[in-house]
Design a protein around this motif. Structure first.
Motif, PDB file in Angstrom:
ATOM      1  N   LEU A  46       0.727  -1.227  -0.232  1.00  0.00           N
ATOM      2  CA  LEU A  46      -0.491   0.113   0.208  1.00  0.00           C
ATOM      3  C   LEU A  46       0.867   1.860   0.238  1.00  0.00           C
ATOM      4  O   LEU A  46       0.122   1.969  -0.824  1.00  0.00           O
ATOM      5  N   THR A  47       1.557   0.761   0.867  1.00  0.00           N
ATOM      6  CA  THR A  47       2.923   2.601   1.194  1.00  0.00           C
ATOM      7  C   THR A  47       3.396   2.868  -0.603  1.00  0.00           C
ATOM      8  O   THR A  47       2.760   3.942  -0.547  1.00  0.00           O
ATOM      9  N   PHE A  48       3.957   1.686  -1.240  1.00  0.00           N
ATOM     10  CA  PHE A  48       4.299   2.091  -2.927  1.00  0.00           C
ATOM     11  C   PHE A  48       3.422   2.056  -3.888  1.00  0.00           C
ATOM     12  O   PHE A  48       3.413   2.916  -4.809  1.00  0.00           O
ATOM     13  N   GLN A  49       2.375   1.859  -3.268  1.00  0.00           N
ATOM     14  CA  GLN A  49       1.152   1.540  -4.133  1.00  0.00           C
ATOM     15  C   GLN A  49       0.847   2.771  -4.206  1.00  0.00           C
ATOM     16  O   GLN A  49       0.033   3.884  -5.473  1.00  0.00           O
ATOM     17  N   THR A  50       0.618   3.894  -2.224  1.00  0.00           N
ATOM     18  CA  THR A  50      -0.196   5.457  -2.511  1.00  0.00           C
ATOM     19  C   THR A  50       0.916   6.444  -3.221  1.00  0.00           C
ATOM     20  O   THR A  50       0.048   7.397  -4.417  1.00  0.00           O
ATOM     21  N   SER A  51       2.054   5.896  -3.333  1.00  0.00           N
ATOM     22  CA  SER A  51       3.055   6.618  -4.353  1.00  0.00           C
ATOM     23  C   SER A  51       3.057   7.156  -5.485  1.00  0.00           C
ATOM     24  O   SER A  51       2.703   7.775  -6.099  1.00  0.00           O
ATOM     25  N   TRP A  52       2.994   5.383  -6.449  1.00  0.00           N
ATOM     26  CA  TRP A  52       2.877   5.147  -7.538  1.00  0.00           C
ATOM     27  C   TRP A  52       1.529   6.174  -8.378  1.00  0.00           C
ATOM     28  O   TRP A  52       1.073   6.609  -9.182  1.00  0.00           O
TER      29      TRP A  52
ATOM     30  N   SER B   4       1.136   4.252   6.991  1.00  0.00           N
ATOM     31  CA  SER B   4       1.434   3.528   5.464  1.00  0.00           C
ATOM     32  C   SER B   4       1.279   4.749   4.479  1.00  0.00           C
ATOM     33  O   SER B   4       2.387   5.056   4.333  1.00  0.00           O
ATOM     34  N   THR B   5       0.385   6.105   4.789  1.00  0.00           N
ATOM     35  CA  THR B   5       0.030   7.354   4.384  1.00  0.00           C
ATOM     36  C   THR B   5       0.777   7.588   4.152  1.00  0.00           C
ATOM     37  O   THR B   5       1.240   8.946   3.319  1.00  0.00           O
ATOM     38  N   ALA B   6       1.374   8.002   5.552  1.00  0.00           N
ATOM     39  CA  ALA B   6       2.787   9.226   5.738  1.00  0.00           C
ATOM     40  C   ALA B   6       4.067   9.065   5.518  1.00  0.00           C
ATOM     41  O   ALA B   6       4.393   9.969   4.843  1.00  0.00           O
ATOM     42  N   LEU B   7       4.179   7.301   5.420  1.00  0.00           N
ATOM     43  CA  LEU B   7       5.908   6.958   4.721  1.00  0.00           C
ATOM     44  C   LEU B   7       5.431   7.581   2.858  1.00  0.00           C
ATOM     45  O   LEU B   7       6.307   7.340   2.325  1.00  0.00           O
ATOM     46  N   SER B   8       4.103   7.064   2.672  1.00  0.00           N
ATOM     47  CA  SER B   8       3.785   7.241   0.609  1.00  0.00           C
ATOM     48  C   SER B   8       3.357   8.452   0.718  1.00  0.00           C
ATOM     49  O   SER B   8       4.390   8.878  -0.573  1.00  0.00           O
ATOM     50  N   ILE B   9       3.911   9.544   1.038  1.00  0.00           N
ATOM     51  CA  ILE B   9       4.046  10.949   0.899  1.00  0.00           C
ATOM     52  C   ILE B   9       5.383  11.361   1.050  1.00  0.00           C
ATOM     53  O   ILE B   9       5.530  12.287  -0.004  1.00  0.00           O
ATOM     54  N   ILE B  10       6.275  10.563   1.889  1.00  0.00           N
ATOM     55  CA  ILE B  10       7.691  11.068   2.292  1.00  0.00           C
ATOM     56  C   ILE B  10       8.270  10.787   0.875  1.00  0.00           C
ATOM     57  O   ILE B  10       9.427  10.950   0.038  1.00  0.00           O
TER      58      ILE B  10
END
Length: 363
Positions: free
Chosen positions: A52-58, A311-317
């Motif tokens: 989810l972390t990488f998918q949200t970033s993608w 997970s959302t916070a890390l994806s923002i970074i």
């Protein structure tokens, strides 16, 4: 004396009995460990969070890519078709577990016909997110960008509080501290910047508009936390599979999204249709949104809504770093560096607790 007697009794126990108890305890530990769903030997909790972390970033990158294609598609129609696709994928996965497409549809139909009132609860998250989005827009109109962004991060704490109230989740003091740190870190990372790159000043004048805006943004944070915790409560029920619940949530989500599309863009839809401005890039964005929705459900099922916030916070970074290094449309400043460090540290603190050298000194 009593402790001496207990030790005496334990020492007098037959070796065969002690060996049997040891084997029983070991078997229980192995059974509990084996009962946790895994993928390639890794618990699904961490697999889903990482995905989810990488998918949200993608997802952010794909949406930017779709927007740069030239076609001015409607955001509301993309959300609607993403919900439809998510529902279809959920039904396909349900068909695999039920042994066919017809049994899957029969199961879904039975849920709607035999428990109509119970099924209506699946419209709650969709309505909550719709209300949340409207409150966010209202707060943006009434507050400065800095005040709105910082205050909106209270959604992290509201998710935790509601998880305690609605789900009976236990959060210790260290985890509460890590959640507060996460709010601070994400606020710094997302702090609005001027076109020159300078941070926007945090200014709040308590006039009527500011009060309305504060009430709106706090209410939006509450609705977002409530919707996430409610989804967790639904998805973690053991009387049905996750894909059945996802299909039910997707159906109500699609209906809610279609209503929102006509409310916000009704005239444009009537003039040019739902598919206006679409290209293969738009389809890629729809697919990314749909799979992201499925991953959110998997995370909530196997982890929880609070870990989803991390997970959302890390994806923002990750997205910000990608924008700075690859797209070159963002220049990290001291606020971003400090905020990213705090957010990452809070993630480890929540999951691993205080380091041993800290607990050793405190002890």
């Amino acid at each position: 004396m009593s402790s001496i007697r207990r030790r005496h009794v334990q020492n007098d126990a037959p070796p065969a009995t002690l060996q049997h108890e040891a084997k029983t305890n070991e078997a229980l530990e192995i059974t509990a460990e084996d009962s946790v769903p895994k993928l390639c030997g890794m618990p699904m909790k961490w697999v889903s969070l990482l995905a989810l972390t990488f998918q949200t970033s993608w997802q952010v990158i794909v949406i930017k890519f779709a927007r740069s294609g030239g076609g001015q598609y409607l955001n509301t129609s993309v959300v609607f078709f993403a919900e439809v696709l998510k529902t279809l994928i959920s039904i396909a996965l349900l068909s695999r577990s039920e042994g066919g497409f017809s049994p899957a549809l029969s199961t879904l139909k039975q849920q709607f016909t035999s428990k109509p009132l119970s099924t209506l609860r699946f419209c709650v998250p969709g309505l909550a997110y719709t209300i949340m989005n409207n409150l966010v827009f209202l707060s943006l109109d009434k507050l400065s960008a800095a005040v709105q962004q910082v205050t909106y991060q209270l959604k992290i704490l509201t998710a935790a509080v509601l998880a305690v109230v609605m789900l009976g989740k236990r959060i210790d003091r260290v985890q509460w501290c890590s959640l507060i740190l996460l709010v601070a870190g994400v606020s710094l990372v997302q702090w609005p910047r001027q076109p020159t790159g300078a941070a926007v000043r945090f200014e709040l004048a308590l006039d009527t508009d500011a009060v309305v805006g504060l009430v709106a943004v706090v209410s939006a944070a509450f609705m977002g936390g409530f919707a996430g915790v409610y989804m967790e409560m639904v998805l973690k029920q053991k009387d049905a599979s996750i894909w059945l619940r996802n299909a039910q949530l997707g159906i109500f989500g699609a209906v809610t999204a279609l209503i929102a599309a006509f409310v916000n863009d009704g005239q444009r839809i009537r003039d040019e249709g739902l598919l206006q401005g679409y290209s293969w890039r738009t389809l890629a964005a729809i697919f990314t949104l749909a799979t992201g929705g499925l991953l959110v459900a998997v995370v909530i099922k196997y982890a929880d809504n609070i870990l989803r916030q991390f997970s959302t916070a890390l994806s923002i970074i990750i997205t910000s770093i990608f924008s700075a290094v690859i797209l070159e449309d963002f220049v990290p400043d001291s606020l971003f560096v400090v905020g990213a460090f705090i957010a990452i540290s809070s993630t480890f603190l929540y999951n691993l607790g205080l380091p041993r050298w800290v607990t050793g000194v405190a002890g």
